[in-house]
Design an enzyme around this catalytic site. Structure first.
Site, PDB file in Angstrom:
ATOM      1  N   PHE A 167       7.288  -1.927 -11.009  1.00  0.00           N
ATOM      2  CA  PHE A 167       6.248  -2.919 -11.268  1.00  0.00           C
ATOM      3  C   PHE A 167       5.720  -2.672 -12.692  1.00  0.00           C
ATOM      4  O   PHE A 167       5.515  -1.527 -13.088  1.00  0.00           O
ATOM      5  CB  PHE A 167       5.134  -2.767 -10.227  1.00  0.00           C
ATOM      6  CG  PHE A 167       4.106  -3.841 -10.290  1.00  0.00           C
ATOM      7  CD1 PHE A 167       4.343  -5.084  -9.720  1.00  0.00           C
ATOM      8  CD2 PHE A 167       2.896  -3.625 -10.937  1.00  0.00           C
ATOM      9  CE1 PHE A 167       3.399  -6.081  -9.789  1.00  0.00           C
ATOM     10  CE2 PHE A 167       1.945  -4.630 -11.015  1.00  0.00           C
ATOM     11  CZ  PHE A 167       2.201  -5.857 -10.434  1.00  0.00           C
ATOM     12  N   ASP A 173       4.518   5.643  -5.964  1.00  0.00           N
ATOM     13  CA  ASP A 173       3.652   4.476  -5.890  1.00  0.00           C
ATOM     14  C   ASP A 173       3.945   3.779  -4.560  1.00  0.00           C
ATOM     15  O   ASP A 173       5.027   3.225  -4.361  1.00  0.00           O
ATOM     16  CB  ASP A 173       3.921   3.533  -7.066  1.00  0.00           C
ATOM     17  CG  ASP A 173       2.936   2.371  -7.084  1.00  0.00           C
ATOM     18  OD1 ASP A 173       2.531   1.929  -5.984  1.00  0.00           O
ATOM     19  OD2 ASP A 173       2.580   1.904  -8.178  1.00  0.00           O
ATOM     20  N   TYR A 218      -4.896  -3.754  -0.992  1.00  0.00           N
ATOM     21  CA  TYR A 218      -4.971  -5.186  -0.647  1.00  0.00           C
ATOM     22  C   TYR A 218      -3.661  -5.792  -0.172  1.00  0.00           C
ATOM     23  O   TYR A 218      -3.606  -6.967   0.141  1.00  0.00           O
ATOM     24  CB  TYR A 218      -5.509  -5.994  -1.840  1.00  0.00           C
ATOM     25  CG  TYR A 218      -4.787  -5.766  -3.154  1.00  0.00           C
ATOM     26  CD1 TYR A 218      -3.567  -6.385  -3.407  1.00  0.00           C
ATOM     27  CD2 TYR A 218      -5.333  -4.945  -4.126  1.00  0.00           C
ATOM     28  CE1 TYR A 218      -2.910  -6.166  -4.596  1.00  0.00           C
ATOM     29  CE2 TYR A 218      -4.673  -4.723  -5.324  1.00  0.00           C
ATOM     30  CZ  TYR A 218      -3.459  -5.334  -5.555  1.00  0.00           C
ATOM     31  OH  TYR A 218      -2.800  -5.119  -6.740  1.00  0.00           O
ATOM     32  N   LYS A 219      -2.583  -5.001  -0.137  1.00  0.00           N
ATOM     33  CA  LYS A 219      -1.301  -5.561   0.328  1.00  0.00           C
ATOM     34  C   LYS A 219      -1.200  -5.366   1.848  1.00  0.00           C
ATOM     35  O   LYS A 219      -1.918  -6.032   2.588  1.00  0.00           O
ATOM     36  CB  LYS A 219      -0.145  -4.944  -0.462  1.00  0.00           C
ATOM     37  CG  LYS A 219      -0.172  -5.431  -1.922  1.00  0.00           C
ATOM     38  CD  LYS A 219       0.823  -4.753  -2.826  1.00  0.00           C
ATOM     39  CE  LYS A 219       0.663  -5.284  -4.260  1.00  0.00           C
ATOM     40  NZ  LYS A 219       1.338  -4.457  -5.253  1.00  0.00           N
ATOM     41  N   ARG A 224      10.118 -14.553  -2.327  1.00  0.00           N
ATOM     42  CA  ARG A 224       9.786 -13.330  -1.591  1.00  0.00           C
ATOM     43  C   ARG A 224       9.034 -13.672  -0.330  1.00  0.00           C
ATOM     44  O   ARG A 224       8.082 -14.460  -0.365  1.00  0.00           O
ATOM     45  CB  ARG A 224       8.863 -12.464  -2.446  1.00  0.00           C
ATOM     46  CG  ARG A 224       9.527 -11.365  -3.165  1.00  0.00           C
ATOM     47  CD  ARG A 224       8.572 -10.368  -3.780  1.00  0.00           C
ATOM     48  NE  ARG A 224       7.145 -10.719  -3.788  1.00  0.00           N
ATOM     49  CZ  ARG A 224       6.191  -9.853  -4.102  1.00  0.00           C
ATOM     50  NH1 ARG A 224       6.483  -8.608  -4.399  1.00  0.00           N
ATOM     51  NH2 ARG A 224       4.920 -10.217  -4.122  1.00  0.00           N
TER      52      ARG A 224
HETATM   53  C1  LIG Z   1       0.868  -4.369  -6.528  1.00  0.00           C
HETATM   54  C2  LIG Z   1       1.320  -3.209  -7.351  1.00  0.00           C
HETATM   55  C3  LIG Z   1       0.482  -2.663  -8.324  1.00  0.00           C
HETATM   56  C4  LIG Z   1      -0.846  -3.303  -8.597  1.00  0.00           C
HETATM   57  O1  LIG Z   1      -1.667  -2.577  -9.420  1.00  0.00           O
HETATM   58  P1  LIG Z   1      -3.183  -3.079  -9.610  1.00  0.00           P
HETATM   59  O2  LIG Z   1      -3.806  -2.038 -10.404  1.00  0.00           O
HETATM   60  O3  LIG Z   1      -3.762  -3.247  -8.230  1.00  0.00           O
HETATM   61  O4  LIG Z   1      -3.143  -4.404 -10.279  1.00  0.00           O
HETATM   62  C5  LIG Z   1       0.937  -1.555  -9.026  1.00  0.00           C
HETATM   63  N1  LIG Z   1       2.146  -1.012  -8.773  1.00  0.00           N
HETATM   64  C6  LIG Z   1       2.979  -1.522  -7.833  1.00  0.00           C
HETATM   65  C7  LIG Z   1       4.301  -0.884  -7.567  1.00  0.00           C
HETATM   66  C8  LIG Z   1       2.591  -2.650  -7.112  1.00  0.00           C
HETATM   67  O5  LIG Z   1       3.404  -3.158  -6.207  1.00  0.00           O
END
Ligand SMILES: *Cc1c(COP(=O)(O)O)cnc(C)c1O
Length: 426
Positions: A139, A211, A236-237, A385
Site C-alpha cells: 500500500f 502491516d 476501520y476495515k 475488489r
Molecule cells: C488501509 C491501509 C493503510 C491505511 O493507512 P491510513 O493511515 O489509515 O490511511 C495503510 N496500509 C495498508 C496496507 C492498508 O491496507
C-alpha cells in the site's frame, strides 16, 4: 445423446447456485452475527475491507460517550470513565483477535503514524544495519513512510517482492534492519505465508514488521506464536471501527524496553502528569502512546469490537474462505466470456478475505454495480475488489453481487456517462 452444457446465466445454472447459497447460509454458524450490524435494506456490502459496516452497538455507545461522558462528566471522565486507559484497553481487545497476549498492543493515531514510529524504532533496534525492505506492491503509504524514514536516518530502501525475499536475504540479509510487509496484497487479495516470511527475516537478524490492515479481523493472526516483532493495522476495515478509526501498534514484549520511537509525545512519558522537561518513556507498550488520543473514535471502536464477542477467528476464516470460494465459482459460472479475469489465488491458503477481478472497465462497472445496490470498489487501473466480512456477508449476497455484475456488463450500463465520471474517492 450428449447434453448441451447450460449457458452461463441460464435458469438452471442460476438455480443451482441459488440452491448452493441457501444450503451454505443455512449451515452457517455465524449467520446470526449479521444482527450485530446495521445495514441498509437492499444493499449488498462487499467493501468492508475499505470501511467496515456500522456495528449496531456503536450509535448508542457514541451517544453515551457524547452526552453522558463528555456532556455531563466533562473533564472528570478521563478518570471516571477511564478515558486515559482506553488506548491500552482497546489494544488488548484487538490483541485477542491477533493472538497477542495483553500488554503488547496500543491504539490511537493512524496506521501511517504508527508505521513511521515502528519503522524508525525498528531501525534503531538494529543500528549497524542500513537497509529497509518493503514490498514494491505494498500500500503506498507504507512505501512512502519507508522512503522518508530512510531519508531521515540515512538508510536505503530496497523494494523486494515477497517471492524474492529469500534470495535478497541470502545475499544482503546481514545489512537488513527491518522488513515491512503485509500478509495480504490489498489489490489481488493474495495471502502470503506469515510464518515463513517472519522466519526468513528474523533468520537474517532483521526486525519483522507486519502491516495487518487487511488481516486484522479477517483471519487468524498468531503474533505471539509466530514471534513477530512489530505489527500495525487499522481499525476501520475488518474491525469496523468507523471512518478514520484509530489504528493499533503491537510491540512484542521482549522489544518494549528498547523500543525508542521518534514521536516522543507526552502521553508516552513515564510520568505524564509530572510535566517534566525531559522525556523518559513509560514502561511497557504504554511508551508507544503519543499525544491525546481521539477518545470518541476510540470508544466507537471499542463498541464495534463487541461484534466479535463469542466468535472465533477460525470460524471467521472458515466462512470467509467459503464466501470467497463461492464468489469465484459464481464468477466462473456467470461471467465467463465477459472480459473478466479472477486474479485472486484459487488455493484457500493463498487468499485473504477478498476477491479481485480484472476488467478494463473496472471503474464504470463498480459504479454501475453501486447503482444496483452492490457496493464493492476498484483499485486503479483495472481491478474490481470485493471484500467479504464473515460477520455480515452471506453466500446469497455473493450470488446477488455476481448476478448484478453480469447484468450490468451485458446491458452495457458501464458505458453510460454517469458511470464514467470519477468521484474524488475511488
Ligand atoms: C488501509 C491501509 C493503510 C491505511 O493507512 P491510513 O493511515 O489509515 O490511511 C495503510 N496500509 C495498508 C496496507 C492498508 O491496507
Amino acid at each position: 445423446m450428449s447434453r448441451r452444457p447450460d449457458s452461463p446465466g441460464s435458469a438452471t445454472v442460476l438455480e443451482e447456485l441459488a440452491a448452493r447459497a441457501s444450503a451454505l447460509d443455512a449451515g452457517d454458524p455465524l449467520a446470526a452475527q449479521r444482527e450485530r450490524f446495521v445495514l441498509p435494506d437492499g444493499v449488498v456490502y462487499l467493501d468492508g475491507n475499505s470501511l467496515g459496516a456500522l456495528p449496531a452497538a456503536v450509535p448508542e455507545a457514541l451517544a453515551d460517550a457524547v452526552h453522558r461522558q463528555w456532556g455531563e462528566g466533562l473533564i472528570r471522565s478521563w478518570n471516571e470513565h477511564r478515558w486515559w486507559q482506553a488506548p491500552l484497553r482497546v489494544g488488548d481487545t484487538i490483541g485477542r483477535l491477533l493472538g497477542a497476549a495483553p500488554g503488547q498492543t496500543v491504539v490511537g493515531d493512524s496506521t501511517t503514524v504508527h508505521l513511521f514510529n515502528a519503522l524508525t524504532a525498528a531501525a534503531r533496534l538494529r543500528p549497524a544495519r542500513r537497509l529497509l525492505l518493503t514490498d514494491p506492491g505494498h500500500f503506498p503509504t507504507d512505501v512512502y513512510i519507508a522512503d522518508s524514514v530512510a531519508r531521515l536516518l540515512g538508510l536505503e530502501v530496497l523494494r523486494v517482492a515477497v517471492d524474492d525475499l529469500p534470495r535478497c536475504l541470502a545475499e544482503r540479509g546481514h545489512e537488513v534492519a527491518v522488513a515491512g510487509y503485509s500478509p495480504v496484497d490489498y489489490r489481488t487479495g493474495e495471502l502470503y505465508d506469515m510464518a515463513a516470511v517472519t522466519r526468513a527475516v528474523q533468520g537474517a537478524g532483521a526486525v519483522m514488521l507486519w502491516d495487518l490492515c487487511h488481516a486484522a479481523g479477517a483471519l487468524p493472526v498468531r503474533l505471539d506464536e509466530l514471534g513477530v516483532d512489530l505489527a500495525v493495522g487499522c481499525g476501520y476495515k475488518f474491525l469496523s471501527g468507523g471512518p478514520g478509526a484509530p489504528a493499533f501498534l503491537y510491540i512484542a514484549r521482549r522489544h518494549q524496553d528498547a523500543f525508542d520511537q521518534p514521536l516522543t509525545g507526552w502521553n508516552g512519558h513515564a510520568d505524564p502528569f509530572a510535566l517534566r522537561g525531559e522525556y523518559a518513556p513509560a514502561r511497557g507498550v504504554e511508551r508507544a502512546r503519543i499525544g491525546t488520543p481521539p477518545i470518541l473514535s476510540l470508544l466507537a471502536l471499542e463498541a464495534a469490537l463487541t461484534a466479535f464477542e463469542g466468535v472465533g477467528m477460525d470460524q471467521v476464516r472458515a466462512k470467509s474462505l467459503s464466501l470467497t470460494g463461492f464468489f469465484m465459482d459464481c464468477a466462473d459460472a456467470l461471467l465467463d466470456g465477459l472480459g473478466f479475469t479472477v486474479v485472486t489465488p484459487r488455493q484457500p491458503h493463498r487468499r485473504g478475505s477478498q476477491v479481485a477481478l480484472r476488467h478494463p472497465e473496472a471503474y464504470p462497472l463498480v459504479s454501475a454495480l453501486a447503482a444496483r445496490g452492490v457496493i464493492g470498489d476498484m483499485r486503479a487501473p483495472d481491478l474490481l475488489r470485493f471484500g467479504v466480512n464473515s460477520l455480515y456477508v452471506s453466500h446469497h449476497d455473493v450470488l446477488t453481487a455476481v448476478r448484478h455484475l453480469r447484468q450490468a456488463v451485458t446491458l452495457r450500463e458501464h458505458l453510460e456517462p454517469r458511470h464514467r465520471q470519477r468521484a474524488a474517492v475511488t
